[in-house]
Design a protein around this motif. Structure first.
Motif: not given
Lengths: 343, 111, 630
Positions: C468, C263, C280, C344, C37, C40, C277, C341, C333, C266, C268-269
């Motif tokens: 998934e 976000r 979030e 998640s 991440d 990213r 997290s 999320s 959500q 890109g 993500q949880p």
């Protein structure tokens, strides 16, 4: 049209009540939504535990009504109300009826086995209900599979739609256990070469001579009892069925192929009962059946003076009990009309 | 060992309820009281996805736990695939997936 | 004159404190991101496109509060007036101050207390069309805008239902201090600016000048110390707000900005609790929108809604059962204005709780010399049909699917005709991902053995995990998508009457997998859809969710009754769904028939076909006909 008493529902309860009232000299009208009297009992071949023909009971009850009871078939109740002690019933056909007292004997319906989808009723060819089997017996037909062959092995499934939180019915329907035992015997009688297996959770042989019938089924007819509830059922290409249950007494899952499966369907409150109860503002229990004023002391009366409950509107009941309840109700009605009602 | 789980009914293997340690049973009843609703009909076991492959028997397992017989539980419980069919057929509304999860926790915390 | 006064210190120090605190938090969060991440993030801040996208969302969500507007216009306006109003006050205040100071670089407090510093510059009140006049008008207008939001906020405390909210969250002490100071900021500014304008007889706008004149007239002693005291007060409440902000719920404001950037980059949880997290969790504004959409309310469960769960995570104490007491239906959500999320986060907690538990699926290993655990290797087929465990309890769905495929001439193999290995999602919902992966491997091997090009399932729970987690190079379809393709390619057609159908979106198919259109398109071919007041992404859970562990059957029944009420509003002839679990759950309590779309398709096939395939013995009267006649 004015009558002293209107009995709604001409099943065995309504017929017995109407007959008893008329024998007590009371002017009574019997309303039935179907074209014939007799209710569920008229679909029966022989009755448990003595296996007396159902017809005998209907004939006897019919005779008690022969003088004096005004029987109106095809007269479903469109509306019912009461005002100052007078009940007014509007049937779908014929003139309105005014009565001083009403006996509600609209009975029950059979559980719709399609709601227990995993048992395959309405999906697989050779799954039938106990009521359908009874009709086969009463019509004097030979029991065959849907494909026309003679079944070699039949499974009888207890508690379909009863004692099952998953269909919303927690209560026991009381009469299915003994019905299953009776039908197992009758299958063996008709088809001596056919094995019969009963799948049960508990066998509730609560009344006189029920246990003896169970004994007879084992001793004389060789019916096998497996303690396990059916959980699912699949169909083979030859339309025989694979039952999946646990043989709880050995503690192992059990698979069995049978040619036919009989579902012992339980009681549910009839929509007709529910509808009439709603019009009158009667209350029902969590099981959906109607509540009498008191379970011990006023078990035929309601909160509405002059309105009485009899038979299976109050919950599952066998024929013997329904008839006894109907006669008790008749006495209560008479007391009420005489103004001697125990409050 | 696990294969013979629950099958032997020998005199020496009777359930000694008084002496058995019912710690896990108590934990289970406290955390998932619906287990008390079981009437032992066997629907859960018959429909069990895991039971189609192995001798895993959920009904027998939790009944043993309630009697304080927990010797083979630890290995047995690991077989569950959690699919939830048992819960969907239970005529008593026992919350079976949480029963399994609670047993798992009980074993983890209490041995 | 010197543009400084002692009273600016509370504000100024508070500002320095809050900037450092936010900066530190942001830095810590970014630094602690998992390696992938972090990459990213770094590539994100180098990409103008992603930055622009993030800034646009910050503007739309952080200032305009677009999602809030959708939720409830009054709620949207309240948030917008605070955020946008304050933001514009700062922007225009800065521009205005440059006009007076004549320089682009002013101390941060200068624009904030501008009206104090320029009180000796006499300007005429009616000088509307000059630049200062326009600014005076604008600043007063913006202040009024913010104050209108404040009035709404006060009303909301009493009448939250006007704002579309039935329930709201409880405050903690820091929240009360912070909120109190926040609410006082703008009234204090109004008073300070007004009194100053009134006292010096000029400098105010359409709001502050008349109010100031009035104040001066009312207040018995006329002294510039009153003005001075008010400016102190204004500075103090600002300072208190800034200093308490990092410890109160209002930290969600700067955190949400970072979350939006994350976000857009890109990020993500993940499977485990990470810096993302944490962002979030801190970005949760505790607005309580998630409480209202939660169906657990109906079941009398009021302690495990997302906001409470997140609060527990933030406070590092989540009672175990709270993490299991959730349908994982995704409604919160979907409704969350911050887009947290929530599902998640809940699953992360569940993973932590069961991490010490083992599984043993050795019984699924192939027998010696065999390709799989099954007695026979799976048949080959163009399509591999996986009904799903639950479908074994709804044989009419399986019958319908087989009938449809036979009718359409599809070569298929039924993967789980007798025994089935669970898809793995139920284990995942319990937090047992590691164990689920074992099952997934077994199933993947089995699917590969069929040589199929398409995997079709009747169960949305399976469908979601197939998509998934399975990573298999074949097409994965839910049966509604598959049947729709058959219709579009002309392989099946319909006849018969058009029933009124209400469609229930299964959670894992709709919100979980984004399949909303295929079932609806399909129904349109053979029936009339009736509207359902809460549908598609707002659809309710049937109550049977496998994500829920801590609800009694009675509580589930209550939730099912609730969803049936909604579904039956338009009096459909039949309820349609696309999930065996939803079907079984709804069927139990529904007064009208509940059918899977596959069953309805099967029943609507030309009759000759339908009967020849099934050899059906009870076709005469349909279930719902009987029910309707009753």
């Amino acid at each position: 049209m004015n009558r002293q008493v209107a009995v709604i529902g001409a099943g065995i309860t309504g017929m017995t009540a109407a007959g008893a009232l008329s024998e007590l000299g009371i002017d009574v009208i019997l309303l039935e939504k179907e074209e014939h009297t007799g209710g569920h009992v008229k679909n029966w071949d022989r009755l448990f535990p003595s296996r007396r023909p159902a017809k005998e009971v209907l004939d006897f009850t019919g005779k008690s009504m022969a003088t004096g009871v005004d029987i109106r078939c095809g007269s479903a109740v469109e509306s019912i109300g009461h005002n100052k002690g007078i009940f007014t019933i509007r049937p779908v056909k014929g003139e309105p009826v005014n009565a001083m007292s009403v006996v509600l004997a609209t009975g029950y319906d059979l559980f719709d086995a399609r709601k227990k989808e995993e048992y395959g009723y309405g999906i697989y060819d050779n799954v039938i209900t106990s009521a359908e089997l009874e009709t086969i017996f009463s019509e004097g037909k030979k029991l065959t599979t849907h494909q026309g062959t003679t079944p070699q092995r039949i499974g009888i499934i207890h508690c379909v739609g009863s004692r099952d939180e998953k269909v919303g019915n927690l209560y026991c329907s009381k009469v299915c256990c003994v019905t299953g035992v009776k039908q197992a015997i009758e299958i063996r009688e008709m088809l001596p070469g056919c094995e019969v297996f009963s799948f049960y959770m508990d066998l509730r042989m609560y009344d006189r001579n029920f246990e003896e019938l169970y004994f007879e089924a084992q001793q004389k007819w060789g019916v096998s009892f497996i303690r396990g509830r059916l959980s699912e059922c699949a169909e083979n290409p030859d339309h025989s069925l694979v039952l999946k249950t646990e043989d709880t007494l050995t503690g192992r899952p059990l698979k069995m192929t049978v040619d036919m499966m009989i579902l012992l369907v339980g009681f549910v409150p009839s929509p007709e009962t529910v509808r009439i109860a709603r019009m009158l503002g009667l209350s029902s229990g969590p099981d959906g059946f109607l509540l009498p004023a008191d379970e011990h002391f006023h078990d035929n009366t309601t909160t509405i003076p002059g309105l009485f409950l009899a038979g299976a509107v109050k919950g599952p009941a066998c024929i013997v009990n329904s008839m006894a309840d109907a006669r008790a109700t008749a006495m209560q009605v008479k007391s009420y009309l005489n103004g001697e009602m125990l409050k | 060992m696990a294969k013979n789980f629950g099958y032997k009914i020998l005199p020496g293997e009777s359930i000694d309820f008084d002496r058995n340690d019912k710690l896990i049973a108590r934990y289970l009843v406290e955390h998932e009281p619906s287990i008390n609703l079981c009437i032992g009909c066997g629907s859960c076991t018959a429909t069990c996805s895991t039971g189609h492959f192995t001798d895993f028997n959920i009904r027998r397992m939790h009944t043993f736990i309630l009697r304080g017989e927990t010797k083979h539980i630890k290995k047995e419980i690991q077989k569950c695939m959690f699919c939830g069919k048992c819960q969907l057929v239970c005529p008593r509304g026992v919350n079976l997936r949480n029963v399994i999860l609670t047993i798992n926790r009980a074993i983890e915390h209490l041995g | 004159m010197i543009n400084f006064n002692l009273f600016v210190l509370p504000f100024f120090l508070g500002l320095i404190y809050v900037v450092i605190a936010i900066g530190k938090s942001w830095y810590r969060w970014v630094r602690k991101l998992p390696a992938i991440d972090k990459v990213r993030f770094i590539s994100g801040i180098r990409s103008p496109g992603q930055i622009f996208g993030a800034l646009k969302e910050v503007f739309l969500e952080g200032l305009i509060h677009r999602r809030m507007w959708k939720q409830n216009p009054l709620l949207g306006y309240m948030h917008m007036s605070f955020a946008l109003g304050w933001f514009l006050l700062i922007v225009f205040g800065n521009i205005e101050s440059r006009f007076y100071s004549g320089t682009h670089l002013n101390a941060p407090y200068y624009p904030i207390f501008l009206k104090f510093f320029i009180h000796d510059r006499l300007v005429i009140f009616f000088e509307v069309f000059s630049v200062p006049g326009i600014f005076r008008f604008l600043m007063d207008f913006l202040l009024l805008f913010v104050l209108s939001g404040l009035v709404l906020a006060l009303i909301k405390r009493q009448k939250s239902n006007w704002f579309g909210m039935k329930r709201t969250t409880a405050f903690q002490l820091t929240d009360i201090v912070s909120l109190g100071s926040l609410w006082l900021i703008f009234p204090m500014r109004l008073l300070a600016e007004s009194y100053t304008a009134g006292y010096y007889g000029s400098g105010g706008g359409f709001l502050t000048q008349p109010l100031g004149n009035l104040l001066v007239w009312i207040v018995p002693f006329r002294d510039d110390f009153v003005a001075y005291g008010l400016w102190w007060g204004y500075s103090l409440v600002l300072g208190i707000f800034f200093i308490t902000l990092p410890y109160s719920r209002y930290m969600h404001i700067p955190t949400e900005i970072l979350l939006i950037f994350f976000r857009h980059f890109g990020i993500q949880p993940g499977k485990w609790y990470s810096s993302f997290s944490d962002v979030e969790v801190q970005a949760c504004s505790r607005c309580g929108v998630c409480i209202d959409v939660c169906q657990l309310n109906e079941a009398g469960i009021h302690d495990s809604q997302a906001v409470y769960f997140i609060r527990g995570v933030r406070d590092k104490y989540v009672p175990e059962e709270i993490s299991r007491k959730c349908l994982v239906c995704g409604r919160c959500q979907e409704a969350c204005p911050v887009g947290i999320s929530t599902d998640s986060l809940r699953l992360i907690k569940r993973r932590e709780l069961v991490s010490g538990q083992a599984s043993d699926f050795s019984y699924l290993a192939p027998r010696p010399g065999a390709a799989s655990r099954f007695d026979e290797p799976p048949r080959q087929g163009e399509v591999a049909y996986f009904a799903g465990c639950m479908s074994h309890l709804t044989p009419s769905i399986i019958r319908a699917m087989k009938g449809i495929m036979e009718h359409a001439g599809v070569s298929f193999t039924h993967l789980d005709a007798d025994k089935s290995i669970c898809c793995g999602r139920p284990l995942k919902l319990a937090g047992k991902d590691r164990q689920a992966n074992e099952l997934i491997e077994f199933n993947k091997k089995l699917i590969r053995l069929t040589g199929a090009k398409t995997l079709v399932t009747s169960c949305p729970i399976c469908y979601r995990v197939f998509r998934e987690e399975y990573n298999i190079p074949i097409r994965i379809q839910h049966h509604t998508q598959f049947i729709l393709d058959l219709v579009k390619t002309g392989k099946i057609s319909f006849e018969g009457d058009y029933k009124k159908v209400a469609y229930h979106d299964p959670c894992d198919l709709g919100r979980g997998s984004g399949v909303y259109e295929a079932p609806r398109d399909l129904i349109g071919h053979f029936a009339i859809s009736v509207p359902v007041s809460q549908e598609a992404n707002k659809a309710l859970c049937c109550g049977g969710s496998l994500g829920m562990f801590e609800a009694s059957q009675g509580q589930r029944n209550t939730m099912t009754a609730g969803v049936l009420n909604i579904l039956l509003q338009a009096q459909p002839d039949v309820l349609a769904t696309a999930c065996p679990l939803c079907k079984k759950t709804l069927e139990k309590q529904s007064p009208v028939a509940v059918k899977d779309i596959a069953e309805l398709v099967y029943e609507s096939l030309p009759k000759t076909v339908c009967c020849s395939v099934s050899g059906q013995s009870h076709p005469a009267k349909s279930y719902e006909d009987e029910l309707i006649s009753v």
